[in-house]
Scaffold this active site. Sequence first.
Site, PDB file in Angstrom:
ATOM      1  N   LEU A 125       0.834  -1.206   0.000  1.00  0.00           N
ATOM      2  CA  LEU A 125       0.000   0.000   0.000  1.00  0.00           C
ATOM      3  C   LEU A 125       0.872   1.261   0.000  1.00  0.00           C
ATOM      4  O   LEU A 125       0.731   2.123  -0.872  1.00  0.00           O
ATOM      5  CB  LEU A 125      -0.933  -0.012   1.229  1.00  0.00           C
ATOM      6  CG  LEU A 125      -1.870   1.179   1.374  1.00  0.00           C
ATOM      7  CD1 LEU A 125      -2.887   1.237   0.231  1.00  0.00           C
ATOM      8  CD2 LEU A 125      -2.606   1.134   2.725  1.00  0.00           C
ATOM      9  N   THR A 126       1.787   1.361   0.966  1.00  0.00           N
ATOM     10  CA  THR A 126       2.564   2.592   1.158  1.00  0.00           C
ATOM     11  C   THR A 126       3.481   2.877  -0.038  1.00  0.00           C
ATOM     12  O   THR A 126       4.072   1.963  -0.614  1.00  0.00           O
ATOM     13  CB  THR A 126       3.419   2.477   2.435  1.00  0.00           C
ATOM     14  OG1 THR A 126       2.550   2.212   3.534  1.00  0.00           O
ATOM     15  CG2 THR A 126       4.214   3.736   2.705  1.00  0.00           C
ATOM     16  N   ARG A 267      18.431  -9.130  41.209  1.00  0.00           N
ATOM     17  CA  ARG A 267      19.499  -8.117  41.261  1.00  0.00           C
ATOM     18  C   ARG A 267      19.453  -7.368  42.599  1.00  0.00           C
ATOM     19  O   ARG A 267      18.401  -6.874  43.007  1.00  0.00           O
ATOM     20  CB  ARG A 267      19.301  -7.131  40.112  1.00  0.00           C
ATOM     21  CG  ARG A 267      20.148  -5.885  40.175  1.00  0.00           C
ATOM     22  CD  ARG A 267      21.485  -6.113  39.563  1.00  0.00           C
ATOM     23  NE  ARG A 267      22.238  -4.873  39.467  1.00  0.00           N
ATOM     24  CZ  ARG A 267      23.544  -4.844  39.237  1.00  0.00           C
ATOM     25  NH1 ARG A 267      24.224  -5.970  39.080  1.00  0.00           N
ATOM     26  NH2 ARG A 267      24.182  -3.695  39.138  1.00  0.00           N
ATOM     27  N   GLN A 335      14.942   0.989  32.188  1.00  0.00           N
ATOM     28  CA  GLN A 335      15.274   1.750  33.402  1.00  0.00           C
ATOM     29  C   GLN A 335      15.508   0.800  34.573  1.00  0.00           C
ATOM     30  O   GLN A 335      16.457   0.959  35.342  1.00  0.00           O
ATOM     31  CB  GLN A 335      14.111   2.717  33.717  1.00  0.00           C
ATOM     32  CG  GLN A 335      14.491   3.861  34.624  1.00  0.00           C
ATOM     33  CD  GLN A 335      15.532   4.779  33.974  1.00  0.00           C
ATOM     34  OE1 GLN A 335      15.605   4.868  32.754  1.00  0.00           O
ATOM     35  NE2 GLN A 335      16.329   5.415  34.794  1.00  0.00           N
ATOM     36  N   GLY A 338      18.766  -0.910  34.408  1.00  0.00           N
ATOM     37  CA  GLY A 338      19.962  -0.065  34.463  1.00  0.00           C
ATOM     38  C   GLY A 338      20.808  -0.272  33.224  1.00  0.00           C
ATOM     39  O   GLY A 338      20.280  -0.522  32.129  1.00  0.00           O
ATOM     40  N   GLY A 339      22.131  -0.220  33.396  1.00  0.00           N
ATOM     41  CA  GLY A 339      23.050  -0.339  32.259  1.00  0.00           C
ATOM     42  C   GLY A 339      22.884  -1.650  31.504  1.00  0.00           C
ATOM     43  O   GLY A 339      23.073  -1.702  30.284  1.00  0.00           O
ATOM     44  N   GLU A 362       0.684   0.531  10.066  1.00  0.00           N
ATOM     45  CA  GLU A 362      -0.758   0.206  10.061  1.00  0.00           C
ATOM     46  C   GLU A 362      -1.576   1.358  10.653  1.00  0.00           C
ATOM     47  O   GLU A 362      -2.550   1.151  11.364  1.00  0.00           O
ATOM     48  CB  GLU A 362      -1.016  -1.134  10.759  1.00  0.00           C
ATOM     49  CG  GLU A 362      -0.273  -2.257  10.032  1.00  0.00           C
ATOM     50  CD  GLU A 362      -0.843  -3.637  10.221  1.00  0.00           C
ATOM     51  OE1 GLU A 362      -2.028  -3.743  10.539  1.00  0.00           O
ATOM     52  OE2 GLU A 362      -0.081  -4.594  10.013  1.00  0.00           O
TER      53      GLU A 362
HETATM   54  C1  LIG Z   1       9.143  -1.449   9.494  1.00  0.00           C
HETATM   55  C2  LIG Z   1       7.980  -0.965   8.663  1.00  0.00           C
HETATM   56  C3  LIG Z   1       7.175  -1.901   8.033  1.00  0.00           C
HETATM   57  C4  LIG Z   1       6.103  -1.477   7.232  1.00  0.00           C
HETATM   58  N1  LIG Z   1       5.356  -2.399   6.554  1.00  0.00           N
HETATM   59  C5  LIG Z   1       4.430  -1.973   5.640  1.00  0.00           C
HETATM   60  C6  LIG Z   1       3.754  -2.916   4.787  1.00  0.00           C
HETATM   61  O1  LIG Z   1       3.944  -4.136   4.886  1.00  0.00           O
HETATM   62  N2  LIG Z   1       2.902  -2.433   3.846  1.00  0.00           N
HETATM   63  C7  LIG Z   1       2.653  -1.098   3.694  1.00  0.00           C
HETATM   64  O2  LIG Z   1       1.880  -0.743   2.815  1.00  0.00           O
HETATM   65  N3  LIG Z   1       3.261  -0.190   4.497  1.00  0.00           N
HETATM   66  C8  LIG Z   1       4.152  -0.599   5.444  1.00  0.00           C
HETATM   67  N4  LIG Z   1       4.813   0.319   6.247  1.00  0.00           N
HETATM   68  C9  LIG Z   1       4.539   1.737   6.054  1.00  0.00           C
HETATM   69  C10 LIG Z   1       3.776   2.369   7.199  1.00  0.00           C
HETATM   70  O3  LIG Z   1       2.455   1.915   7.214  1.00  0.00           O
HETATM   71  C11 LIG Z   1       3.906   3.893   7.036  1.00  0.00           C
HETATM   72  O4  LIG Z   1       5.250   4.221   7.373  1.00  0.00           O
HETATM   73  C12 LIG Z   1       2.918   4.654   7.897  1.00  0.00           C
HETATM   74  O5  LIG Z   1       1.617   4.495   7.391  1.00  0.00           O
HETATM   75  C13 LIG Z   1       3.226   6.153   7.975  1.00  0.00           C
HETATM   76  O6  LIG Z   1       3.428   6.694   6.697  1.00  0.00           O
HETATM   77  P1  LIG Z   1       4.740   7.581   6.412  1.00  0.00           P
HETATM   78  O7  LIG Z   1       5.907   6.820   6.923  1.00  0.00           O
HETATM   79  O8  LIG Z   1       4.727   7.968   5.004  1.00  0.00           O
HETATM   80  O9  LIG Z   1       4.570   8.840   7.355  1.00  0.00           O
HETATM   81  P2  LIG Z   1       3.688  10.154   7.040  1.00  0.00           P
HETATM   82  O10 LIG Z   1       2.333   9.757   6.574  1.00  0.00           O
HETATM   83  O11 LIG Z   1       4.480  11.071   6.183  1.00  0.00           O
HETATM   84  O12 LIG Z   1       3.543  10.765   8.494  1.00  0.00           O
HETATM   85  C14 LIG Z   1       4.596  11.515   9.134  1.00  0.00           C
HETATM   86  C15 LIG Z   1       4.041  12.084  10.438  1.00  0.00           C
HETATM   87  O13 LIG Z   1       2.929  12.964  10.162  1.00  0.00           O
HETATM   88  C16 LIG Z   1       1.794  12.552  10.888  1.00  0.00           C
HETATM   89  N5  LIG Z   1       0.578  12.817  10.079  1.00  0.00           N
HETATM   90  C17 LIG Z   1       0.311  12.458   8.800  1.00  0.00           C
HETATM   91  N6  LIG Z   1      -0.912  12.871   8.447  1.00  0.00           N
HETATM   92  C18 LIG Z   1      -1.458  13.483   9.536  1.00  0.00           C
HETATM   93  C19 LIG Z   1      -2.708  14.113   9.829  1.00  0.00           C
HETATM   94  N7  LIG Z   1      -3.683  14.160   8.919  1.00  0.00           N
HETATM   95  N8  LIG Z   1      -2.895  14.640  11.059  1.00  0.00           N
HETATM   96  C20 LIG Z   1      -1.904  14.570  11.998  1.00  0.00           C
HETATM   97  N9  LIG Z   1      -0.705  14.004  11.791  1.00  0.00           N
HETATM   98  C21 LIG Z   1      -0.490  13.452  10.583  1.00  0.00           C
HETATM   99  C22 LIG Z   1       1.991  11.051  11.127  1.00  0.00           C
HETATM  100  O14 LIG Z   1       1.229  10.592  12.243  1.00  0.00           O
HETATM  101  C23 LIG Z   1       3.494  11.009  11.379  1.00  0.00           C
HETATM  102  O15 LIG Z   1       3.746  11.367  12.711  1.00  0.00           O
HETATM  103  C24 LIG Z   1       5.838  -0.086   7.092  1.00  0.00           C
HETATM  104  C25 LIG Z   1       6.642   0.832   7.769  1.00  0.00           C
HETATM  105  C26 LIG Z   1       7.713   0.413   8.528  1.00  0.00           C
HETATM  106  C27 LIG Z   1       8.572   1.451   9.201  1.00  0.00           C
END
Ligand SMILES: Cc1cc2nc3c(=O)[nH]c(=O)nc-3n(C[C@H](O)[C@H](O)[C@H](O)COP(=O)(O)OP(=O)(O)OC[C@H]3O[C@@H](n4cnc5c(N)ncnc54)[C@H](O)[C@@H]3O)c2cc1C
Length: 383
Positions: A125-126, A267, A335, A338-339, A362
């Site tokens: 999706l992303t 500990r 915490q 500790g270390g 997600e």
């Molecule tokens: C280890 C890992 C595994 C993943 N696996 C998958 C996968 O299998 N499939 C897949 O499709 N994706 C996957 N993802 C992607 C993940 O779902 C996205 O990283 C996530 O949805 C956030 O999108 P972004 O990183 O583009 O952050 P952004 O959307 O750019 O967000 C950046 C910040 O802005 C905030 N923000 C954004 N819009 C708003 C709003 N309207 N109001 C307030 N705050 C907002 C967010 O909360 C965040 O703090 C994975 C990510 C990681 C790190």
Amino acid sequence: MDLTLTEAQLEFRSYARQFLDKEVVSQRAAWDRAESVDISIVPKLGEIGFFGLTIPEEYGGLGGDYITYCIGMEELGRADSAVRGIVSVSMGLVGKVILSHGTEEQKMRWLPRIADGSVLACFGLTEPDTGSDAGNLKTRASREGDEYVLNGQKMFITNATWADVCLVFARTGGPGPKGVSAFLVPTATPGFETREIKGKLGLRGQATGEIYLTDVRVPASARLGEEGQGFAIAMHSLDKGRVSVGAGCVGIISGCLDTVVDYATQRQQFGRPLASFQLIQDMIADISVELDAARLLVWRAADLIERGEPFGTAASKAKYFASEAAVRAANSAIQIFGGYGYIDEYPVQKYLRDARVMTLYEGTSQIQKLLIGRAETGVSAFL
Ligand SMILES: Cc1cc2nc3c(=O)[nH]c(=O)nc-3n(C[C@H](O)[C@H](O)[C@H](O)COP(=O)(O)OP(=O)(O)OC[C@H]3O[C@@H](n4cnc5c(N)ncnc54)[C@H](O)[C@@H]3O)c2cc1C
């Protein structure tokens, strides 16, 4: 806290924990350092049935209820979130939507092999420019006769470099969520390329990758659901996925609690066990209360799914609370250690690194709050 567990659920939990202690807990630090789990764990997880939980027996699964599913995800999260994610994505995000939205042919083709772990799936999706704003994704699927041709890029995809099939969300229509469709794309299709992303803070044993789609041709029969239904399918999938992430976070908190109790009772400082200091008990009490609260929120969402009732907001609450509580619990655990908590001889630093992503993927914590706020007020803060 086993309020309502049946004998079968308790037996499954005990069996799962024994298996994971032997096969996963003993290896997790090495996998974390190597930035890869030993992928031979996948068929073993399949044999035990982790990939078949809630998938009906007619499609090769174990069947079973959603609380049992949450127990499985909790035990996996307690053992190693990197391994939990492999299962959650393949079976939870992809297998379950094939079950709910697939044709009979798609179900028969993919589900038995997803359910026994012989096929891994990933959820695409992303994209680089659209994370929270997934409804505006740019990957395109153009219809050419009986085929679709896919072009675009996906980012941060769990299992990307290991998967045999990817559920790709791509635009078939106009702008916005209603122009998105979903496709089951075998990863061996020409034009489907992946690149692994290294250097993650946590979930280091899990393959996370980028996907490049260049003129990837799939038959029209690879489309999951109708044209334009893709975004709704993704959201349906993520609603259930959030219950799974929440359950995994409960596992992290439970692992933190047992580990700190063990350590704090052994500990000694100032001639007494750490557990005898009130400020240490303060942190342990918080972890304990948040464990119960997180588990109850997760089980409530699971129970709503089981009863066929609306569960989306309950899933958002469970995921939001459990993921933030897992970060707090793991931080307190360090915490208390500790270390020693700062080095990878003990699991608490890994719990913190793994927990950190749970508030991001997600749907971030901010996105969960917007969903909960919309449900409470009837007013959407999304554009
Ligand atoms: C280890 C890992 C595994 C993943 N696996 C998958 C996968 O299998 N499939 C897949 O499709 N994706 C996957 N993802 C992607 C993940 O779902 C996205 O990283 C996530 O949805 C956030 O999108 P972004 O990183 O583009 O952050 P952004 O959307 O750019 O967000 C950046 C910040 O802005 C905030 N923000 C954004 N819009 C708003 C709003 N309207 N109001 C307030 N705050 C907002 C967010 O909360 C965040 O703090 C994975 C990510 C990681 C790190």
